[in-house]
Design an enzyme around this catalytic site. Sequence first.
Site, PDB file in Angstrom:
ATOM      1  N   ARG A   1      -2.553  12.221  46.198  1.00 10.14           N
ATOM      2  CA  ARG A   1      -3.572  12.107  47.257  1.00 10.14           C
ATOM      3  C   ARG A   1      -2.934  12.008  48.673  1.00 10.14           C
ATOM      4  O   ARG A   1      -3.140  11.056  49.400  1.00 10.14           O
ATOM      5  CB  ARG A   1      -4.491  10.921  47.022  1.00 10.14           C
ATOM      6  CG  ARG A   1      -5.053  10.777  45.640  1.00 10.14           C
ATOM      7  CD  ARG A   1      -6.015  11.850  45.209  1.00 10.14           C
ATOM      8  NE  ARG A   1      -7.225  11.964  45.959  1.00 10.14           N
ATOM      9  CZ  ARG A   1      -8.321  11.238  45.727  1.00 10.14           C
ATOM     10  NH1 ARG A   1      -8.298  10.329  44.787  1.00 10.14           N
ATOM     11  NH2 ARG A   1      -9.405  11.411  46.452  1.00 10.14           N
TER      12      ARG A   1
ATOM     13  N   ARG B   1     -17.386   1.385  41.082  1.00 14.87           N
ATOM     14  CA  ARG B   1     -17.074   1.890  42.434  1.00 14.87           C
ATOM     15  C   ARG B   1     -18.045   2.997  42.831  1.00 14.87           C
ATOM     16  O   ARG B   1     -18.281   3.230  44.003  1.00 14.87           O
ATOM     17  CB  ARG B   1     -15.650   2.448  42.466  1.00 14.87           C
ATOM     18  CG  ARG B   1     -14.591   1.401  42.254  1.00 14.87           C
ATOM     19  CD  ARG B   1     -13.224   1.967  42.534  1.00 14.87           C
ATOM     20  NE  ARG B   1     -13.220   2.711  43.791  1.00 14.87           N
ATOM     21  CZ  ARG B   1     -12.148   3.337  44.243  1.00 14.87           C
ATOM     22  NH1 ARG B   1     -11.034   3.344  43.544  1.00 14.87           N
ATOM     23  NH2 ARG B   1     -12.169   3.991  45.389  1.00 14.87           N
TER      24      ARG B   1
END
Length: 421
Positions: A121, A400
């Site tokens: 990422r 989440r």
Amino acid sequence: MDYLEIEGGCKLSGNVTISGAKNSALAVIAATILSDKEVTLTNLPNVVDIRTLLKLLTMLGAKVEHNDTVAKIDCSTISSTRAVYEIVAQMRASILVLGPLLSRFKHCEVSLPGGCAIGQRPIDLHIKAVEALGAEVTLEQGYVVAKAEDGLKGNKIIFDKITVGGTENALMAAAMADGVTEIVNAAKEPEIVQLSEMLNMGGAKVEGIGTGRLKVHGTNGKPLDFSEPVEIIPDRIEAGTYLCVGAITNSEITLDKVNVEHIQTSIEKLEAMGCDFYIKNDSVTIKPVAELKGVNIVTTEYPGFPTDMQAQFMAVATLASEDSLIEERLFENRFMHVSELNRLGADIWLKGNVAAVRPVKELIGAEVMATDLRASSALVIAALAAKGTTKIRRIYHLDRGYDRLEEKLSNIGAKIVRKKS
Ligand code: EPZ
């Protein structure tokens, strides 16, 4: 630690109301930094990531009133531009404060976000975007330190690779820059369209909305004025996830408050597997089919097949009557759900970034472990069809990004309970 206990094999039926899109809400919340007036956001999903980003804004000095789906955010009182590691480490999307903080305050320090289960990422493209607008960026003790003493200047940003977050940061950085910014090879996800429309409403004119070539007329340092409430668009990934629930359990379920345009690829792939659909305005009903065909999937940027639906479709494919091939092209490690699905009796083989899913007659309940947000939802999907009881641990991943998952599933007849170990 909480875990989910699911009794598989139930036929489901009824309606599921889809919540606001987490990934759009995060960008919209970050964009409120560009204003010095109170902004009202509605249809927010009630998930951990939203609360985390609102907490970060509060830590920066913003005033936030938040209940369930509505937030009133006043960033006129922001007194710090340092997004600390303890928050950014919890949620890498915190990097989305980089562009707006820099654009409005001419400096910011944002902790380098960690990688995560699905990949490294990197944020090199985010940094390249703000440097193109004149920012000086250094990396200091794990923080991205960005400065633009004379303010950002409009310029051309060319993304050699499509990036959702990078496009969002570029849009928000350009919004208060001096002059016009052109963003080439921009992401086209629905959340980019929502953010662009919000910036337009706030006074930074955005042209080319919905295309890969955006033009932003910056306000030259004038804060934006989001005078109208921003209603978060429906979550296309949550909707696709529940369609997969219907497909694998051979159940007729109806999703309400969806944007059908945003879930075209999920519908098309499930049709290819044999499912039928009934669509009316913002509701979609999936019709059961006794035998699912195999499916071939290659993940790509919107409007192609979304990487965020890859794990969920793999779960459905485990019980198809034919082989399936699933290629993951966006992230280097987004097959963490494979070993857990195989623990439930699936027969999935990996070769590089391609998964071969071979049909099995049934899945058998077992103890499995969630590894990331969408992998967790794939395990729930498989567990709903597995024989017997499945326990899914580390479900903080699910919390989440899925709003009231157990409640929504129980309401359509699933036997699912959250327990404490
Ligand atoms: C967004 O992540 C979503 N997250 C992800 O959803 C989603 O999977 C992803 O877009 C792709 O659609 C949010 O919106 C909060 P990218 P983002 O930048 O912006 C590489 C979920 O499950 N890249 O489009 O981080 C990157 O490594 C989450 O809800 C660079 O190389 O994704 C990846 O291979 C998971 N350099 C590809 O681009 C950069 O500077 C796409 O990443 C940035 C990205």
